[in-house]
Design a protein around this motif. Structure first.
Motif, PDB file in Angstrom:
ATOM      1  N   ARG B  70      -6.627  14.385 -13.483  1.00 26.77           N
ATOM      2  CA  ARG B  70      -6.538  13.014 -12.951  1.00 26.77           C
ATOM      3  C   ARG B  70      -5.311  12.329 -13.523  1.00 26.77           C
ATOM      4  NH1 ARG B  70     -10.919  10.004 -10.602  1.00 26.77           N
ATOM      5  NH2 ARG B  70     -10.586   7.753 -10.624  1.00 26.77           N
ATOM      6  N   TYR B  71      -4.510  11.769 -12.636  1.00 27.11           N
ATOM      7  CA  TYR B  71      -3.263  11.098 -13.035  1.00 27.11           C
ATOM      8  C   TYR B  71      -3.268   9.655 -12.539  1.00 27.11           C
ATOM      9  CZ  TYR B  71      -1.022  15.199 -14.976  1.00 27.11           C
ATOM     10  OH  TYR B  71      -0.700  16.258 -15.785  1.00 27.11           O
ATOM     11  N   GLU B  72      -2.548   8.826 -13.275  1.00 30.80           N
ATOM     12  CA  GLU B  72      -2.370   7.436 -12.847  1.00 30.80           C
ATOM     13  C   GLU B  72      -0.928   7.246 -12.404  1.00 30.80           C
ATOM     14  OE1 GLU B  72      -4.387   3.919 -14.605  1.00 30.80           O
ATOM     15  OE2 GLU B  72      -2.382   3.442 -15.360  1.00 30.80           O
ATOM     16  N   ALA B  73      -0.761   6.864 -11.142  1.00 26.61           N
ATOM     17  CA  ALA B  73       0.582   6.643 -10.594  1.00 26.61           C
ATOM     18  C   ALA B  73       0.800   5.154 -10.390  1.00 26.61           C
ATOM     19  CB  ALA B  73       0.730   7.373  -9.264  1.00 26.61           C
ATOM     20  N   THR B  74       1.939   4.685 -10.837  1.00 20.08           N
ATOM     21  CA  THR B  74       2.349   3.305 -10.573  1.00 20.08           C
ATOM     22  C   THR B  74       3.447   3.363  -9.525  1.00 20.08           C
ATOM     23  OG1 THR B  74       1.853   2.737 -12.856  1.00 20.08           O
ATOM     24  CG2 THR B  74       3.233   1.189 -11.620  1.00 20.08           C
ATOM     25  N   ILE B  75       3.169   2.781  -8.384  1.00 19.09           N
ATOM     26  CA  ILE B  75       4.112   2.860  -7.262  1.00 19.09           C
ATOM     27  C   ILE B  75       4.483   1.443  -6.834  1.00 19.09           C
ATOM     28  CG2 ILE B  75       4.363   3.562  -4.831  1.00 19.09           C
ATOM     29  CD1 ILE B  75       2.699   6.034  -5.510  1.00 19.09           C
ATOM     30  N   SER B  76       5.776   1.217  -6.665  1.00 16.64           N
ATOM     31  CA  SER B  76       6.224  -0.118  -6.250  1.00 16.64           C
ATOM     32  C   SER B  76       6.735  -0.088  -4.820  1.00 16.64           C
ATOM     33  CB  SER B  76       7.313  -0.632  -7.195  1.00 16.64           C
ATOM     34  OG  SER B  76       8.528   0.058  -6.963  1.00 16.64           O
ATOM     35  N   TYR B  77       6.608  -1.240  -4.181  1.00  9.95           N
ATOM     36  CA  TYR B  77       7.080  -1.419  -2.806  1.00  9.95           C
ATOM     37  C   TYR B  77       7.916  -2.690  -2.748  1.00  9.95           C
ATOM     38  CZ  TYR B  77       2.968   1.572  -1.937  1.00  9.95           C
ATOM     39  OH  TYR B  77       2.046   2.577  -1.961  1.00  9.95           O
ATOM     40  N   ALA B  78       8.909  -2.710  -1.897  1.00  8.56           N
ATOM     41  CA  ALA B  78       9.689  -3.943  -1.683  1.00  8.56           C
ATOM     42  C   ALA B  78       8.751  -5.029  -1.183  1.00  8.56           C
ATOM     43  CB  ALA B  78      10.786  -3.693  -0.656  1.00  8.56           C
ATOM     44  N   VAL B  79       8.849  -6.208  -1.785  1.00  4.28           N
ATOM     45  CA  VAL B  79       7.922  -7.281  -1.420  1.00  4.28           C
ATOM     46  C   VAL B  79       8.017  -7.598   0.065  1.00  4.28           C
ATOM     47  CG1 VAL B  79       9.535  -9.160  -1.990  1.00  4.28           C
ATOM     48  CG2 VAL B  79       7.076  -9.542  -2.169  1.00  4.28           C
ATOM     49  N   GLU B  80       9.182  -7.413   0.663  1.00  2.59           N
ATOM     50  CA  GLU B  80       9.356  -7.728   2.087  1.00  2.59           C
ATOM     51  C   GLU B  80       8.524  -6.823   2.998  1.00  2.59           C
ATOM     52  OE1 GLU B  80      11.814  -7.373  -0.074  1.00  2.59           O
ATOM     53  OE2 GLU B  80      13.010  -9.221  -0.009  1.00  2.59           O
ATOM     54  N   THR B  81       8.171  -5.626   2.526  1.00  2.00           N
ATOM     55  CA  THR B  81       7.386  -4.735   3.386  1.00  2.00           C
ATOM     56  C   THR B  81       5.988  -5.293   3.648  1.00  2.00           C
ATOM     57  OG1 THR B  81       6.681  -3.401   1.491  1.00  2.00           O
ATOM     58  CG2 THR B  81       8.614  -2.636   2.696  1.00  2.00           C
ATOM     59  N   SER B  82       5.523  -6.198   2.771  1.00  2.00           N
ATOM     60  CA  SER B  82       4.198  -6.813   2.956  1.00  2.00           C
ATOM     61  C   SER B  82       4.183  -7.801   4.112  1.00  2.00           C
ATOM     62  CB  SER B  82       3.779  -7.561   1.697  1.00  2.00           C
ATOM     63  OG  SER B  82       4.548  -8.765   1.580  1.00  2.00           O
ATOM     64  N   GLY B  83       5.376  -8.217   4.550  1.00  5.82           N
ATOM     65  CA  GLY B  83       5.429  -9.252   5.585  1.00  5.82           C
ATOM     66  C   GLY B  83       4.822 -10.568   5.141  1.00  5.82           C
ATOM     67  N   PHE B  84       4.428 -10.661   3.882  1.00  9.60           N
ATOM     68  CA  PHE B  84       3.794 -11.870   3.327  1.00  9.60           C
ATOM     69  C   PHE B  84       2.544 -12.263   4.124  1.00  9.60           C
ATOM     70  CE2 PHE B  84       8.205 -11.721   2.079  1.00  9.60           C
ATOM     71  CZ  PHE B  84       8.137 -11.955   0.724  1.00  9.60           C
ATOM     72  N   GLU B  85       1.821 -11.228   4.554  1.00 13.55           N
ATOM     73  CA  GLU B  85       0.586 -11.410   5.328  1.00 13.55           C
ATOM     74  C   GLU B  85      -0.508 -10.566   4.699  1.00 13.55           C
ATOM     75  OE1 GLU B  85       2.308 -11.776   9.901  1.00 13.55           O
ATOM     76  OE2 GLU B  85       1.441  -9.898   9.194  1.00 13.55           O
ATOM     77  N   LEU B  86      -1.724 -11.064   4.739  1.00  7.93           N
ATOM     78  CA  LEU B  86      -2.834 -10.351   4.098  1.00  7.93           C
ATOM     79  C   LEU B  86      -3.090  -8.991   4.743  1.00  7.93           C
ATOM     80  CD1 LEU B  86      -4.935 -10.911   1.807  1.00  7.93           C
ATOM     81  CD2 LEU B  86      -6.551 -11.399   3.639  1.00  7.93           C
ATOM     82  N   THR B  87      -3.112  -8.948   6.070  1.00  7.64           N
ATOM     83  CA  THR B  87      -3.448  -7.680   6.720  1.00  7.64           C
ATOM     84  C   THR B  87      -2.387  -6.622   6.445  1.00  7.64           C
ATOM     85  OG1 THR B  87      -2.532  -8.675   8.719  1.00  7.64           O
ATOM     86  CG2 THR B  87      -4.922  -8.560   8.546  1.00  7.64           C
ATOM     87  N   GLN B  88      -1.131  -7.006   6.510  1.00  4.88           N
ATOM     88  CA  GLN B  88      -0.085  -6.027   6.240  1.00  4.88           C
ATOM     89  C   GLN B  88      -0.057  -5.666   4.747  1.00  4.88           C
ATOM     90  OE1 GLN B  88       1.581  -3.805   7.512  1.00  4.88           O
ATOM     91  NE2 GLN B  88       3.246  -3.411   6.065  1.00  4.88           N
ATOM     92  N   LEU B  89      -0.371  -6.597   3.874  1.00  6.54           N
ATOM     93  CA  LEU B  89      -0.444  -6.267   2.445  1.00  6.54           C
ATOM     94  C   LEU B  89      -1.528  -5.215   2.187  1.00  6.54           C
ATOM     95  CD1 LEU B  89       0.308  -6.665  -0.533  1.00  6.54           C
ATOM     96  CD2 LEU B  89      -1.318  -8.581  -0.584  1.00  6.54           C
ATOM     97  N   PHE B  90      -2.711  -5.410   2.767  1.00  4.17           N
ATOM     98  CA  PHE B  90      -3.786  -4.427   2.590  1.00  4.17           C
ATOM     99  C   PHE B  90      -3.385  -3.088   3.216  1.00  4.17           C
ATOM    100  CE2 PHE B  90      -7.736  -7.384   1.934  1.00  4.17           C
ATOM    101  CZ  PHE B  90      -7.122  -7.929   0.826  1.00  4.17           C
ATOM    102  N   ASN B  91      -2.704  -3.144   4.347  1.00  7.72           N
ATOM    103  CA  ASN B  91      -2.212  -1.939   4.997  1.00  7.72           C
ATOM    104  C   ASN B  91      -1.229  -1.204   4.092  1.00  7.72           C
ATOM    105  OD1 ASN B  91      -1.661  -0.126   7.191  1.00  7.72           O
ATOM    106  ND2 ASN B  91       0.235  -1.261   7.552  1.00  7.72           N
ATOM    107  N   LEU B  92      -0.356  -1.965   3.452  1.00  7.96           N
ATOM    108  CA  LEU B  92       0.652  -1.381   2.563  1.00  7.96           C
ATOM    109  C   LEU B  92      -0.009  -0.765   1.323  1.00  7.96           C
ATOM    110  CD1 LEU B  92       3.740  -1.150   1.890  1.00  7.96           C
ATOM    111  CD2 LEU B  92       3.512  -3.353   0.737  1.00  7.96           C
ATOM    112  N   LEU B  93      -0.967  -1.469   0.748  1.00  9.55           N
ATOM    113  CA  LEU B  93      -1.613  -0.995  -0.477  1.00  9.55           C
ATOM    114  C   LEU B  93      -2.504   0.221  -0.224  1.00  9.55           C
ATOM    115  CD1 LEU B  93      -2.708  -4.430  -2.001  1.00  9.55           C
ATOM    116  CD2 LEU B  93      -0.963  -2.890  -2.937  1.00  9.55           C
ATOM    117  N   PHE B  94      -3.190   0.238   0.930  1.00  6.93           N
ATOM    118  CA  PHE B  94      -4.211   1.275   1.100  1.00  6.93           C
ATOM    119  C   PHE B  94      -4.538   1.538   2.568  1.00  6.93           C
ATOM    120  CE2 PHE B  94      -8.497   3.149   0.364  1.00  6.93           C
ATOM    121  CZ  PHE B  94      -8.073   4.168  -0.450  1.00  6.93           C
TER     122      PHE B  94
END
Lengths: 380, 380
Positions: B70-94
């Motif tokens: 079991r490994y723990e990965a820390t992954i970053s995304y450009a904040v702009e990819t979230s579109g600053f919207e809840l649905t796209q943020l959840f889509n981006l995260l998981f």
């Protein structure tokens, strides 16, 4: 003890089939628990021998072993407990027990009185075939990618794909309304590009933008896309809410086909001993939600579904569900044209082939690649 | 190969922490896959050394072993990819990776620019305490049950509970708008009953109806409930859609506290190797969605959460998340007054005790049982 309650119920019941882990005694305990947890969520001993006990309690209709450690329980509920609403129906079928280990919803059967509460897909298989003028062959679909690519270039991809005869050109589901992928500009450009190609080819390709964004703007976004000439909508029920999708399918002002996307929904199917079966989630529930085609990861791609699970999905998309129309399976997730022969065996002709990234390998000749894809699909 | 793209990005990134199953090589493969699957979903080899590769691709910031498998990965995304919207943020995260085995979203950290896109809970812990006039002690909550019980008798339960000093009297989440539980009548009767009790006691108990039903009527249902005197709303994000709940929290015409219900949401947490962690789902995501208190199954009740998982939830409800307010943990699911001493150790004072069915054991003396519950809570 509560006083006895008399209810004026129809006697009609809906049925849910669950798989339960454990030996016979454990499975029986789980089945008994479901009957209470999904309905009264209250100490059963306090309920007298009345209509609540007799009709509102879930009822074990059957409990059969599948193996020494897995049982199939058939549990019925009074149709009135569903409230004839999608959200309460899903709550009834798999609300609290989603939180309990060792319970998987496999499928369900509703009486006609409950199916009639839902319109289901507006188009379904035959409606989508009519709309696209594709009487018999598999339908072709691809996705506009990658996130970050300029909209003008994305529209050129759309043009090339339409020129090559791809029937449905959809947004990648990560395209929302980012600064690098503005929704309105994207729809305008891609609609124009597909229309231009259609004029050259005589085909009826359509562009389906991804409909996302704030819940209170979602219908406005869809209306705008339609006004701009979109041919349908891509939407993810787990992100937008199943009933939000239902409300789009039912909306006469929209009146365009919906394609469901499985984003954020995988957790329901990922554990074989919990969650919801592939067939129930991608097939049965999707039909109640009202999508006309539903995307899921094909076997042998980037994901881990088995061939049997995919066959189960396709079967659930066509199984009898009252007046609810059949929908198209849209297997994707790392597909390429070399997989078509095998997919044909599994899905037959009534399938929507979704090939995304693989079509871009020769990125200067998308129309040529699209034509090859189309030629293969037409060989059926 | 695509032509190079130049993007005007801020350089700010959001971070997601995933647990990945497998040995180091497998974990690395999974982490690499997440970086692509959650963003461009496109053959990486076709992207030149440009801003898409440099910024839009997810980036592995860290990969650490937790055990051999079991490994723990820390992954970053450009904040702009979230579109600053809840649905796209959840889509981006998981989004798509919800469909892949062996990937669990453990927690996330957003830059302030993204937290600012969300209002979060309108009340939060301190706002709910002010509203209810409860400066320091735990808040008490119960549920109106069982489904099928007449509304007049349900309202009498509400009266008795309020008389005994229960702060929040909520609908059971299975009460929708069934023929035996009509929404408007239920709200009218329960509001009247709680108000009558408040007049006698001087308390500020509130009634929270379950808000469900068609997505296009949900705001109307909530408005109606408010007009009739409801003091807040119970709502299940997985059934209604996370952003529908967000839109209710943000709606100034409503302006009442929200309590989240975990129905239909358990599949996200049920497998330790997939889905979303308890802390991220019930804590972090719930705060972005905007509920002021969130119900989850307590350890040692009818469900299977561990004490540590519950502690993790409570911690995530109070951890720093920009300007997003802290919310109340509301552990429930088979609780009774004998559990309060132990729950006090785990949750401290900032908790909303939810005891449902157990309060009905002496169903002719609900007010007396409620007073005992309250006396125990006041001992903190």
């Amino acid at each position: 003890m509560l006083p006895p309650t008399k209810l004026n119920l129809s006697g009609e019941r809906l049925t849910a089939i669950y798989h339960l882990t454990g030996d016979q005694a454990e499975a029986r305990t789980k089945a008994d628990d479901i009957c209470i947890e999904q309905t009264i969520e209250f100490p059963a001993a306090l309920v007298p021998d009345d209509d609540i006990r007799g009709h509102i309690f879930g009822r074990i209709e059957d409990l059969q072993p599948l193996s020494q450690e897995r049982y199939e329980a058939t549990i019925s509920y009074a149709v009135e407990t569903s409230g004839f609403e999608l959200t309460q129906l899903f709550n009834l079928l798999f609300g609290n027990i989603s939180i309990k280990p060792g319970v998987r919803l496999m499928r369900f059967e509703l009486p006609d009185s409950l199916y009639k509460a839902f319109n289901g897909p507006r188009f379904g298989q035959s409606g989508l075939r009519s709309l696209l003028n594709i009487p018999t062959r598999p339908i072709l679909c691809t996705a506009l990618k990658p996130m970050g690519h300029p909209m003008s270039a994305m529209a050129d991809f759309a043009y090339q794909f339409a020129l090559g005869g791809i029937d449905i050109i959809k947004d990648d589901h990560g395209l929302a309304n980012q600064q690098f992928a503005p929704f309105k500009e994207r729809v305008e450009r891609c609609v124009e590009a597909v229309a231009r190609a259609n004029q050259e080819t005589g085909y009826r390709s359509i562009y389906m933008p991804n409909i996302t964004g704030p819940a209170d703007q979602i219908l406005d976004n869809a209306r705008l896309a339609k006004e701009l000439g979109a041919g349908g909508f891509l939407i993810a029920p787990a992100l937008m809410g199943p009933d939000t999708v239902r409300s789009m399918a039912d909306n006469d002002d929209l009146g365009l086909p919906l394609m469901g996307h499985p984003s954020f929904q995988g957790s329901y199917v990922i554990s074989p001993d919990a969650g919801v079966s592939h067939a129930a989630l991608y097939g049965q529930m999707a039909r109640l939600v009202g999508v006309d085609a539903n995307i899921f990861p094909n076997y042998g791609g980037r994901f881990s579904f088995s061939r049997e699970e995919c066959q189960g999905i396709a079967a659930a998309m066509e199984m009898p569900m009252g007046h609810i129309k059949s929908i198209f399976p849209s297997p994707g997730g790392g597909m390429n044209v070399d997989r078509i022969a095998d997919m044909r065996e599994v899905y037959g002709r009534d399938v929507l082939y979704l090939i995304g990234g693989a079509l871009y390998q020769d990125s200067d000749n998308l129309a040529k690649t699209a034509r090859q894809f189309r030629a293969l699909a037409e060989q059926v």
